[in-house]
Design an enzyme around this catalytic site. Structure first.
Site, PDB file in Angstrom:
ATOM      1  N   TYR A  27       0.960  -1.318   0.032  1.00 36.79           N
ATOM      2  CA  TYR A  27       0.006  -0.133   0.101  1.00 36.79           C
ATOM      3  C   TYR A  27       0.967   1.334   0.056  1.00 36.79           C
ATOM      4  CZ  TYR A  27      -4.222   2.404   0.936  1.00 36.79           C
ATOM      5  OH  TYR A  27      -5.365   3.628   0.863  1.00 36.79           O
TER       6      TYR A  27
ATOM      7  N   TYR B  85      -5.554   5.062  -7.819  1.00 39.98           N
ATOM      8  CA  TYR B  85      -5.829   5.002  -6.395  1.00 39.98           C
ATOM      9  C   TYR B  85      -7.468   4.326  -6.351  1.00 39.98           C
ATOM     10  CZ  TYR B  85      -6.902   6.466  -1.673  1.00 39.98           C
ATOM     11  OH  TYR B  85      -7.096   6.507  -0.170  1.00 39.98           O
TER      12      TYR B  85
END
Lengths: 385, 140
Positions: free
Chosen positions: A289, A339
Site C-alpha cells: 500500500y 488510487y
C-alpha cells in the site's frame, strides 16, 4: 489468527478503466467491475450470494450492487466504513462468511469517483467534533498532512531521506510504464521527484498517490469450487488485519500511538506469516500500500523484508524493481497506476499469479503479498497459485 | 471573526474543561485517580487502567517536539492560503502525554526534532483560545 489456509480462493477478477473523470455513476462503475469478475469466473447471478465492500460514504452500498447485478439471493451484503486499511480485510471477511455458512460465493469490491467526485485528499469535514477538535483547529486536516507526520518521525529516528522516498516513486513509475491501465506512464527520474513542488513537508507532490475514478472487484469462493471454474484459482494462504495499541478514535487520529516511525505492519507481521506458513523470503511479488512513498518503506520494515530503520536504504538501487530482490507494486501502485484504495493491488497480485501481467510479469511468480494501510491499522494477504 | 472560517473545536462533556482551561490560559490534562497516570485527549475513562475517576491538573506547559510537518499547500485554499507555511507538530509534554499543536514564534524551518517548547496560548476569538507552542526560552 486467520485459520483457513488454502481453503478459499479468488476465482474471478474485474475492473473498470482508471480515469480522472469517469463521467459515470459510482454504481455503474461497481456493476461493471462486479459483472466482469463474474464473467471472468464464468458464474452467473444465481451463483453469487454475498457482496462486501468498504468506503467512506463515497461509494454505493453492497445491497445496491447485489440489486444491480440481479443476485436472486443475497444472503450476505455488508460493508465496512473504512479506508484502504480494509482492502484485504474484505477478502478475509468474505472467506470467513463462507466458512460460517452465511454465503457460498462473495463478490468483494471497491468503487469510487475519487477524483471527479468525493476527493479523499481534499480535506475532511471541517466540523471539529470528537477527536477532530484536537487536530483540525491547528490546520491539521488532510491525509497527506496526517501521514507526513509519520514520515517525518521515520526521518528523525532513522535518518531516512527524501531521495530514498523518491526511489519508491520512481520504481512505481517504471512499472507503470509497462502497464497499459496505469494513469501515469510518463517517465520519472529521481530529479523529477526532488523538483516536484512541496505540498506538506516532508512530502513533495510525487510522494503522494493519485486520485482516481474506477472500480475493482474479486470473487471469493471455496477452493474446491474455484477449481471447477474457468480461471486458475488463486488461493488465500493467509492474512491478517489489525494494528497496535491505541489505534485512535478515527483513521486520522494517532495521537496516542506509541511510535510513529512504525505503523500497523509491525503488529500484524507475526499473525500474517504464521497464518500463511511462509515468510518474507518466500514472497515473489509484493503489492504494498503506497498512498505515500514512506508507507512502503515502513511496511517493508514492519513485515520483516528488512530491519527496522533500514527501509530507506532497502528501496534504493533497484531492489524493489522488476528483476530486483523483491518486486514491489508491479502495476505502478497507488502512486502511478491508480488510487482504487488498495483494491487494485489485489487485482495485480491475482494477475501476477495467473501469469497475466504481460511485460511486467514477474517470471514464475508463485506467492504474492498484498498490503493495505499506512497508519495505525491495516490488512494484508498472502496469495498463491 | 475571521477565525470562523476555520475549524473550531466543538467541546463536549469530555473536553469542555480542557477548552475552558485554555480560555484561562491553563493547559489542563487529566490525572487518573486510580493509577495516577496522565492522559490526553480528554476521556471519561483512563485508557491505561480503565478507571472512570480523574482530576484535571495544570500541566507545566513544557515539552519537546516529537514530530512536525510544514504545511505549504493550503487545504482548503480559501481558509489557509494566507496562513502557509505553518507548522503542525506533535509535542510531548513533560507529563508524558502528546498533543497536536502549532509551533509559533519562530521560522517554520527553524523547528527541529526534540526542540524544547513551551505553551503559548493564542486568543483567536473572544470565546476560543488555542494551545500553541513556541520555542522554550533558554533556562537561566
Amino acid at each position: 489468527m486467520y485459520a483457513l489456509k488454502d481453503k478459499y480462493a479468488i476465482a474471478g477478477i474485474g475492473y473498470t478503466d482508471f480515469t480522472a473523470k469517469s463521467g459515470r455513476t459510482v454504481l455503474d462503475l461497481a456493476l461493471e467491475a462486479g459483472s466482469k469478475a463474474m464473467a471472468d469466473a464464468g458464474v452467473g447471478a444465481a451463483d453469487v450470494d454475498g457482496v462486501i465492500s468498504y468506503h467512506f460514504n463515497d461509494s454505493v452500498p453492497s445491497i445496491a450492487v447485489a440489486t444491480g447485478l440481479g443476485l436472486p439471493e443475497a444472503r450476505y451484503a455488508v460493508e465496512f466504513s473504512s479506508g484502504g486499511n480494509a482492502a484485504n480485510l474484505i477478502v478475509l471477511s468474505a472467506a470467513a462468511a463462507i466458512e460460517a455458512g452465511l454465503a457460498k460465493t462473495v463478490l468483494c469490491y471497491r468503487a469510487m469517483n475519487g477524483r471527479s467526485g468525493f476527493r479523499l485528499g481534499g480535506g475532511r469535514d471541517m466540523a471539529s467534533r470528537g477527536i477532530t477538535q484536537f487536530t483540525a483547529p491547528f490546520g491539521w486536516i488532510t491525509y497527506p498532512q496526517a501521514m507526513a507526520m509519520w514520515c517525518r518521525r521515520h526521518m528523525i529516528k532513522y535518518g531516512t531521506t527524501s531521495e530514498q522516498m523518491g526511489a519508491v516513486a520512481v520504481s512505481c513509475r517504471n512499472h507503470a510504464q509497462l502497464n497499459e491501465r496505469a494513469m501515469m506512464r510518463a517517465p520519472m527520474s529521481l530529479a523529477d521527484h526532488q523538483a516536484s513542488r512541496m505540498i506538506v513537508e516532508p512530502f513533495h507532490l510525487l510522494d503522494i498517490c493519485l486520485e482516481s475514478d474506477g472500480a475493482c472487484a474479486v470473487l471469493v469462493t471455496k477452493a474446491e469450487r474455484a477449481r471447477d471454474l474457468k480461471p486458475k484459482p488463486v488461493y488465500i494462504m493467509g492474512g491478517a488485519y489489525g494494528g497496535g495499541p491505541f489505534q485512535g478514535d478515527d483513521l486520522f487520529d494517532a495521537i496516542r500511538w506509541p511510535e510513529h516511525a512504525h505503523n500497523y505492519a509491525k503488529y500484524i507481521a507475526n499473525d500474517l506469516w504464521a497464518s500463511a506458513g511462509v515468510g518474507p523470503k518466500d514472497i515473489d511479488v509484493a503489492e504494498i500500500y503506497d498512498c505515500f512513498t514512506y508507507s512502503v518503506i515502513m511496511q517493508l520494515e514492519g513485515l520483516g523484508f528488512c530491519k527496522e530503520g533500514e527501509g530507506g536504504a532497502f528501496v534504493q538501487n533497484g531492489r524493489i524493481g522488476l528483476g530486483g530482490e523483491i518486486p514491489v507494486n508491479t502495476h505502478g501502485g497507488l502512486l502511478s497506476e491508480a488510487y482504487i484504495h488498495g483494491f487494485n493491488h489485489v487485482i495485480e497480485a491475482v494477475e501476477q499469479l495467473r501469469g497475466q501481467s504481460g511485460a511486467r510479469q514477474v517470471p514464475d511468480a508463485e506467492i504474492a503479498l498484498t498490503t493495505a494501510g499506512a497508519m495505525t491499522c491495516g490488512s494484508a494477504l498472502v496469495l498463491r497459485n | 471573526m475571521s477565525h470562523l472560517n476555520k475549524p473550531v473545536p466543538a467541546p463536549d462533556p469530555d473536553t469542555k474543561p480542557f477548552w475552558d482551561g485554555c480560555r484561562k490560559h491553563e493547559l489542563l490534562i487529566q490525572e487518573c485517580d486510580a493509577c495516577g497516570r496522565f492522559h490526553f485527549p480528554p476521556a471519561g475513562r483512563c485508557p491505561h487502567c480503565g478507571a472512570t475517576g480523574s482530576r484535571w491538573v495544570k500541566a507545566s506547559g513544557k515539552g519537546t517536539v516529537y514530530s512536525w510537518i510544514v504545511v505549504v499547500h493550503p487545504v482548503p485554499k480559501e481558509v489557509y492560503a494566507g496562513e502557509v507555511p505553518y507548522v503542525v507538530a506533535l509535542v510531548d509534554l513533560e507529563e508524558g502525554v502528546r498533543m497536536a499543536t502549532n509551533i509559533v514564534g519562530c521560522d517554520p524551518h527553524a523547528v527541529t526534532a526534540n526542540m524544547p517548547v513551551e505553551v503559548s496560548f493564542q486568543d483567536v476569538a473572544d470565546d476560543l483560545t488555542l494551545p500553541c507552542f513556541r520555542p522554550a526560552k533558554p533556562s537561566a
